[in-house]
Design an enzyme around this catalytic site. Structure first.
Site, short mmCIF file in Angstrom:
data_model
loop_
_atom_site.label_atom_id
_atom_site.label_comp_id
_atom_site.label_asym_id
_atom_site.label_seq_id
_atom_site.Cartn_x
_atom_site.Cartn_y
_atom_site.Cartn_z
N GLU A 122 -11.97 2.85 5.44
CA GLU A 122 -11.05 3.83 6.02
C GLU A 122 -11.87 4.96 6.64
OE1 GLU A 122 -7.26 6.62 4.65
OE2 GLU A 122 -8.75 6.00 3.16
N HIS B 147 -9.66 0.41 -2.21
CA HIS B 147 -9.72 1.00 -0.88
C HIS B 147 -11.13 0.78 -0.30
CE1 HIS B 147 -6.03 2.97 -1.97
NE2 HIS B 147 -6.05 3.82 -0.96
N ASP C 7 0.95 4.08 2.89
CA ASP C 7 0.00 4.96 2.21
C ASP C 7 0.74 6.08 1.46
OD1 ASP C 7 -2.51 5.66 1.36
OD2 ASP C 7 -3.24 6.36 3.29
N ASP C 8 1.08 7.16 2.16
CA ASP C 8 1.75 8.31 1.55
C ASP C 8 2.80 8.87 2.51
OD1 ASP C 8 0.06 8.86 -0.97
OD2 ASP C 8 -1.46 8.78 0.61
N HIS D 155 1.22 4.83 -2.53
CA HIS D 155 0.80 5.62 -3.68
C HIS D 155 2.01 6.23 -4.37
CE1 HIS D 155 -3.59 5.56 -2.87
NE2 HIS D 155 -3.18 5.40 -1.62
N HIS E 150 0.85 -1.20 0.00
CA HIS E 150 0.00 0.00 0.00
C HIS E 150 0.88 1.24 0.00
CE1 HIS E 150 -4.16 1.67 0.73
NE2 HIS E 150 -3.38 2.74 0.77
#
Length: 349
Positions: free
Chosen positions: A206, A203, A284-285, A21, A19
């Site tokens: 969340e 996704h 994630d980021d 991005h 996961h």
């Protein structure tokens, strides 16, 4: 002999990162350097107050998160920028002990700069190939549709991804604010992807609750779910995830950063694991949230008191849930066993 303080080094534990991005993988110093070189003005939150303070639980907070992400993406203007991003991402994975990176990207976000969707995806695939050869880290591409756009756009991306099965594309995702696009609206796109042999990796769970996760299972035939932590609100749903062996891509620091949980120890990581849900830790980021993959494993160890055998189990789950070639999976799983058989060290991190 193991003592209460004896542990094994987490950077030597083979693992897969599922996961991450594309733009969000960028190093902060690379963002600063590229912005200066490309003439992009960065807001204070990205330039001087990094990592920015974020909260995505309301519309204003999500808009700010998306705005910062879009500004960061705007520095990627040239082909060499794409090659650099993927090379550095692979280098970061290697340092964390990751042998497989599955990085997700919506090619339409870059298509206007790189001669269209097909040319953009081919550029990304070549950059991934070069980065993999340079670092030894396997890289698979997840083509991800944007749920805030029309489902027809998602179908176009699914048809594009289908053309590159066996050529670097391994999965098909669905990202962005799940409150603005229900999973069921994208069933046709995921049917195209699944029939082509791609993993279904949307996704869900969340910012929305169990219904979001349930739709990913029922409508998109999900193999993995990005985040999925809100499934904990429905014990029967968690049991189903465990039974069907659907991997949840849990991103601890991201969930705190966007306000999914107030504090990291509120994350239901231990409860999901104990209930038998397969879990792959992710970031994630990290460009916007700070910590990278190794820190997520440290959180599991230090906050949730995962033992080394349990951390090895998390690593195995990430490998099994990945789109990596079977030969690489076998090699990495053997490496996990070797890691666990190695005597621990006092003070190792």
């Amino acid at each position: 002999m193991e003592t209460p303080t004896s542990t094994r080094r987490l950077d030597r534990l083979p693992k897969a990162h599922l996961h991450l991005h594309f733009t969000g993988s960028m190093r902060h110093d690379t963002l600063i350097e590229m912005a200066e070189a490309r003439g992009v003005h960065l807001p204070q939150a990205l330039a001087e107050e990094w990592p920015p303070k974020l909260r995505g639980t309301d519309e204003r907070g999500w808009f700010r998160f998306q705005r910062l992400y879009d500004i960061a993406r705007s520095v990627l203007k040239r082909q060499e920028d794409m090659y650099r991003l993927l090379r550095e991402a692979a280098e970061d994975e290697r340092e964390a002990g990751s042998g497989w990176l599955e990085i997700q990207v919506d090619p339409s976000g870059y298509a206007s700069r790189f001669d269209g969707l097909t040319a953009t995806l081919e550029l990304i695939l070549d950059a991934a190939r070069v980065a993999s050869e340079a670092t030894g880290v396997g890289i698979g591409i997840m083509v991800a549709a944007n749920r805030t756009r029309h489902p027809l756009d998602a179908r176009a991306l699914a048809r594009l991804a289908r053309q590159y099965v066996g050529k670097g594309v391994v999965s098909f995702g669905l990202n962005n604010d799940e409150r603005r696009g229900r999973a069921r609206d994208f069933e046709a796109a995921f049917r195209i992807a699944k029939r082509a042999g791609l993993l279904s990796t949307p996704h869900g769970g969340e910012l929305n609750g169990p219904r979001s996760v349930r739709e990913c299972l029922d409508e998109l035939d999900a193999d993995r779910i990005g985040h999925g932590v809100r499934a904990i609100e429905d014990p029967y749903l968690v049991e189903r995830i465990a039974t069907q062996e659907v991997t949840l891509e849990v991103c601890p620091t991201s969930n705190v950063g966007l306000g999914v949980v107030e504090k990291v120890d509120h994350l239901p990581l231990r409860r999901l694991y104990d209930a038998g849900a397969p879990i792959a830790l992710g970031t994630d980021d990290p460009l916007l949230f700070g910590p990278r993959l190794l820190e997520q494993y440290r959180i599991a160890r230090e906050v949730f008191e995962f033992s080394d055998p349990e951390l090895a189990d998390l690593a195995r789950m990430s490998i099994r849930g990945s789109g990596a070639p079977d030969s690489l999976k076998k090699e990495m799983l053997a490496g996990v066993d070797t890691w666990l058989a190695t005597p621990p060290e006092d003070g190792a991190v």
